[in-house]
Design a protein around this motif. Structure first.
Motif, PDB file in Angstrom:
ATOM      1  N   LEU A   1       0.826  -1.201   0.000  1.00  8.72           N
ATOM      2  CA  LEU A   1       0.000   0.000   0.000  1.00  8.72           C
ATOM      3  C   LEU A   1       0.859   1.249   0.000  1.00  8.72           C
ATOM      4  CD1 LEU A   1      -2.867  -1.015   2.461  1.00  8.72           C
ATOM      5  CD2 LEU A   1      -3.024  -0.768  -0.020  1.00  8.72           C
ATOM      6  N   ASP A   2       1.893   1.283   0.837  1.00  9.22           N
ATOM      7  CA  ASP A   2       2.789   2.431   0.879  1.00  9.22           C
ATOM      8  C   ASP A   2       3.483   2.626  -0.464  1.00  9.22           C
ATOM      9  OD1 ASP A   2       2.075   2.832   3.489  1.00  9.22           O
ATOM     10  OD2 ASP A   2       3.808   1.766   4.318  1.00  9.22           O
ATOM     11  N   TRP A   3       3.901   1.537  -1.099  1.00  9.04           N
ATOM     12  CA  TRP A   3       4.543   1.625  -2.412  1.00  9.04           C
ATOM     13  C   TRP A   3       3.571   2.187  -3.437  1.00  9.04           C
ATOM     14  CZ3 TRP A   3       3.359  -0.940  -7.008  1.00  9.04           C
ATOM     15  CH2 TRP A   3       4.313  -0.835  -8.025  1.00  9.04           C
ATOM     16  N   GLY A   4       2.313   1.723  -3.414  1.00 10.37           N
ATOM     17  CA  GLY A   4       1.316   2.227  -4.350  1.00 10.37           C
ATOM     18  C   GLY A   4       1.033   3.705  -4.151  1.00 10.37           C
ATOM     19  N   ARG A   5       0.960   4.130  -2.902  1.00  8.54           N
ATOM     20  CA  ARG A   5       0.734   5.540  -2.631  1.00  8.54           C
ATOM     21  C   ARG A   5       1.904   6.387  -3.105  1.00  8.54           C
ATOM     22  NH1 ARG A   5      -1.337   4.588   3.590  1.00  8.54           N
ATOM     23  NH2 ARG A   5      -3.441   3.786   3.074  1.00  8.54           N
ATOM     24  N   GLY A   6       3.112   5.886  -2.950  1.00 11.32           N
ATOM     25  CA  GLY A   6       4.280   6.617  -3.426  1.00 11.32           C
ATOM     26  C   GLY A   6       4.267   6.791  -4.934  1.00 11.32           C
ATOM     27  N   VAL A   7       3.936   5.720  -5.657  1.00 10.70           N
ATOM     28  CA  VAL A   7       3.857   5.807  -7.116  1.00 10.70           C
ATOM     29  C   VAL A   7       2.739   6.760  -7.534  1.00 10.70           C
ATOM     30  CG1 VAL A   7       3.381   4.507  -9.221  1.00 10.70           C
ATOM     31  CG2 VAL A   7       4.820   3.497  -7.438  1.00 10.70           C
ATOM     32  N   PHE A   8       1.604   6.680  -6.836  1.00 12.28           N
ATOM     33  CA  PHE A   8       0.477   7.567  -7.147  1.00 12.28           C
ATOM     34  C   PHE A   8       0.871   9.036  -6.955  1.00 12.28           C
ATOM     35  CE2 PHE A   8      -3.244   9.890  -5.431  1.00 12.28           C
ATOM     36  CZ  PHE A   8      -4.020   9.910  -6.569  1.00 12.28           C
ATOM     37  N   ALA A   9       1.509   9.360  -5.829  1.00 12.73           N
ATOM     38  CA  ALA A   9       1.932  10.736  -5.572  1.00 12.73           C
ATOM     39  C   ALA A   9       2.945  11.198  -6.609  1.00 12.73           C
ATOM     40  CB  ALA A   9       2.509  10.844  -4.163  1.00 12.73           C
ATOM     41  N   ALA A  10       3.867  10.311  -7.005  1.00 12.51           N
ATOM     42  CA  ALA A  10       4.875  10.674  -8.001  1.00 12.51           C
ATOM     43  C   ALA A  10       4.234  10.961  -9.351  1.00 12.51           C
ATOM     44  CB  ALA A  10       5.906   9.558  -8.120  1.00 12.51           C
ATOM     45  N   LEU A  11       3.246  10.187  -9.734  1.00  9.91           N
ATOM     46  CA  LEU A  11       2.580  10.404 -11.024  1.00  9.91           C
ATOM     47  C   LEU A  11       1.770  11.694 -11.024  1.00  9.91           C
ATOM     48  CD1 LEU A  11       1.421   6.791 -11.957  1.00  9.91           C
ATOM     49  CD2 LEU A  11       3.335   8.081 -12.892  1.00  9.91           C
ATOM     50  N   VAL A  12       1.102  11.979  -9.912  1.00 14.14           N
ATOM     51  CA  VAL A  12       0.352  13.238  -9.814  1.00 14.14           C
ATOM     52  C   VAL A  12       1.306  14.424  -9.936  1.00 14.14           C
ATOM     53  CG1 VAL A  12      -0.990  14.696  -8.259  1.00 14.14           C
ATOM     54  CG2 VAL A  12      -1.556  12.274  -8.498  1.00 14.14           C
ATOM     55  N   ALA A  13       2.420  14.374  -9.208  1.00 17.79           N
ATOM     56  CA  ALA A  13       3.395  15.460  -9.297  1.00 17.79           C
ATOM     57  C   ALA A  13       3.977  15.563 -10.702  1.00 17.79           C
ATOM     58  CB  ALA A  13       4.505  15.230  -8.272  1.00 17.79           C
ATOM     59  N   TYR A  14       4.173  14.424 -11.357  1.00 17.76           N
ATOM     60  CA  TYR A  14       4.713  14.409 -12.715  1.00 17.76           C
ATOM     61  C   TYR A  14       3.772  15.100 -13.693  1.00 17.76           C
ATOM     62  CZ  TYR A  14       6.202  12.398 -17.191  1.00 17.76           C
ATOM     63  OH  TYR A  14       6.599  12.212 -18.489  1.00 17.76           O
ATOM     64  N   VAL A  15       2.476  14.787 -13.602  1.00 17.20           N
ATOM     65  CA  VAL A  15       1.490  15.400 -14.499  1.00 17.20           C
ATOM     66  C   VAL A  15       1.438  16.910 -14.286  1.00 17.20           C
ATOM     67  CG1 VAL A  15      -0.965  15.527 -15.078  1.00 17.20           C
ATOM     68  CG2 VAL A  15       0.119  13.306 -14.710  1.00 17.20           C
ATOM     69  N   VAL A  16       1.411  17.338 -13.039  1.00 21.23           N
ATOM     70  CA  VAL A  16       1.358  18.772 -12.741  1.00 21.23           C
ATOM     71  C   VAL A  16       2.607  19.472 -13.258  1.00 21.23           C
ATOM     72  CG1 VAL A  16       1.290  20.487 -10.895  1.00 21.23           C
ATOM     73  CG2 VAL A  16      -0.153  18.441 -10.755  1.00 21.23           C
ATOM     74  N   LEU A  17       3.790  18.850 -13.049  1.00 23.46           N
ATOM     75  CA  LEU A  17       5.042  19.454 -13.490  1.00 23.46           C
ATOM     76  C   LEU A  17       5.074  19.601 -15.012  1.00 23.46           C
ATOM     77  CD1 LEU A  17       7.911  20.452 -12.907  1.00 23.46           C
ATOM     78  CD2 LEU A  17       8.672  18.062 -13.037  1.00 23.46           C
ATOM     79  N   ILE A  18       4.677  18.565 -15.731  1.00 25.31           N
ATOM     80  CA  ILE A  18       4.673  18.627 -17.194  1.00 25.31           C
ATOM     81  C   ILE A  18       3.697  19.694 -17.681  1.00 25.31           C
ATOM     82  CG2 ILE A  18       4.093  17.347 -19.291  1.00 25.31           C
ATOM     83  CD1 ILE A  18       6.758  16.583 -18.077  1.00 25.31           C
ATOM     84  N   SER A  19       2.562  19.803 -17.008  1.00 24.97           N
ATOM     85  CA  SER A  19       1.575  20.808 -17.400  1.00 24.97           C
ATOM     86  C   SER A  19       2.118  22.219 -17.218  1.00 24.97           C
ATOM     87  CB  SER A  19       0.296  20.620 -16.588  1.00 24.97           C
ATOM     88  OG  SER A  19      -0.654  21.614 -16.906  1.00 24.97           O
ATOM     89  N   VAL A  20       2.781  22.457 -16.092  1.00 18.99           N
ATOM     90  CA  VAL A  20       3.351  23.780 -15.834  1.00 18.99           C
ATOM     91  C   VAL A  20       4.451  24.098 -16.840  1.00 18.99           C
ATOM     92  CG1 VAL A  20       4.674  25.140 -14.168  1.00 18.99           C
ATOM     93  CG2 VAL A  20       2.741  23.735 -13.401  1.00 18.99           C
ATOM     94  N   LEU A  21       5.314  23.153 -17.121  1.00 23.26           N
ATOM     95  CA  LEU A  21       6.388  23.375 -18.085  1.00 23.26           C
ATOM     96  C   LEU A  21       5.842  23.610 -19.480  1.00 23.26           C
ATOM     97  CD1 LEU A  21       9.018  20.687 -16.961  1.00 23.26           C
ATOM     98  CD2 LEU A  21       9.095  23.158 -16.596  1.00 23.26           C
TER      99      LEU A  21
END
Length: 319
Positions: free
Chosen positions: A5-25
């Motif tokens: 569960l902790d691993w899944g949450r980490g991947v989920f948070a990383a993907l959300v941050a990735y999408v936001v970062l790409i959108s801003v760039l």
């Protein structure tokens, strides 16, 4: 389960941050440079392969909304056709990612149910350690050699019979439900023959016939399935053993482990027709206070510390 569960949450948070970062760039980069929409598409694809359906849906929704905002409103200098193409492509990626995630989770659930069913069947087939037979305690551990596998192809049993304590440890060719069928046939034949037959060689013949009958009922070729095994009985403090192509036992005494050597190793159960002579027994001497370790190919060396029995002999089954 908690670690997953902790691993899944980490991947989920990383993907959300990735999408936001790409959108801003994508908004900040001048319109003369390459757009990053093709890079952001990785987020829903990775989510579909690794995360739950709900988490994948959140990632897809965030990716779709930010893509529509970026290419529909915020980024200047893009034609209407290109804006429409990017938005439709983003929607298609999200739909396909959700479908792939759903199919993956359904398949994982089916595999999980199959493993649980097979594991339950094997637990009913094999008794839990330690095993008590007369004045002898057989202790050990059982673990499938393949990581995360719930079903192995190993068998073991210790019985107190009118002819002394008799025991078997073996390794069935193959894994899964097929191996369980062969295991049940061999074990049932051993449990019946051990109580009825005074000659240990006849017990082995019963086991061989049980395996062949199972192959016939399963419409299998006689050469397709075989079982390596050690079948033993007590002779005072010593053991009489018939080897059927199995890993040799170890005699543990004085802090040392000595591998028993068979003068005439026998063929595995199911292959007796290939030999010109019947299998023969061999006596193994065990000193006072010694123990006997029997293992399968899942255990690479004898583990003296695993054997916790205080009465001779004790066995360890790991495969």
């Amino acid at each position: 389960m908690l670690a997953r569960l902790d691993w899944g949450r980490g991947v989920f948070a990383a993907l959300v941050a990735y999408v936001v970062l790409i959108s801003v760039l994508d908004v900040a980069i001048p319109d003369t440079l390459l757009r990053l929409a093709s890079v952001a598409v990785l987020a829903p694809v990775v989510a579909a392969a690794l995360l739950s359906l709900r988490q994948t849906g959140v990632v897809c929704a965030l990716y779709l909304v930010l893509t529509v905002l970026d290419y529909g409103l915020w980024i200047p200098g893009i034609s209407v056709q290109n804006r429409l193409a990017v938005c439709v492509s983003a929607l298609a990626v999200c739909v396909v990612s959700l479908l792939v995630c759903w199919v993956r989770l359904q398949r994982e659930e089916r595999i999980k149910r199959l493993r649980l069913t097979a594991g339950a069947a094997q637990r009913l087939l094999l008794r839990s350690f330690p095993l008590l037979a007369g004045d002898i305690v057989a202790d050990g551990f059982y673990e499938a050699a393949e990581r995360e596998a719930m079903v192995g192809g190993d068998i073991y049993e210790v019985l107190w019979t009118p002819y002394g304590v008799r025991m078997v440890i073996g390794d069935v060719r193959g894994k899964g439900l097929t191996a369980i069928g062969a295991s049940a046939a061999v074990l049932n034949a051993f449990r019946e023959g051990a109580y009825r037959e005074p000659d240990l060689r006849t017990v082995v013949e019963h086991m061989e016939q049980g395996l062949l009958r199972w192959e016939d009922r399963s419409a299998r070729e006689p050469e397709e399935e075989f079982v390596t095994a050690l079948i033993a009985e007590t002779l005072g403090r010593d053991l009489r053993v018939i080897d059927c192509g199995h890993v040799p036992p170890f005699v543990l005494a004085g802090g040392e482990a000595v591998e028993a050597r068979f003068e005439e190793p026998g063929l595995p159960l199911g292959l007796a027709d290939l030999a010109a002579t019947p299998r023969r027994w061999q006596d193994i001497k065990v000193s006072s206070g010694g123990r006997v370790l029997m293992c399968t190919d899942g255990s690479s060396r004898p583990e003296v510390r695993r054997v916790s029995s205080t009465r001779w002999p004790s066995g360890c089954a790991g495969g």
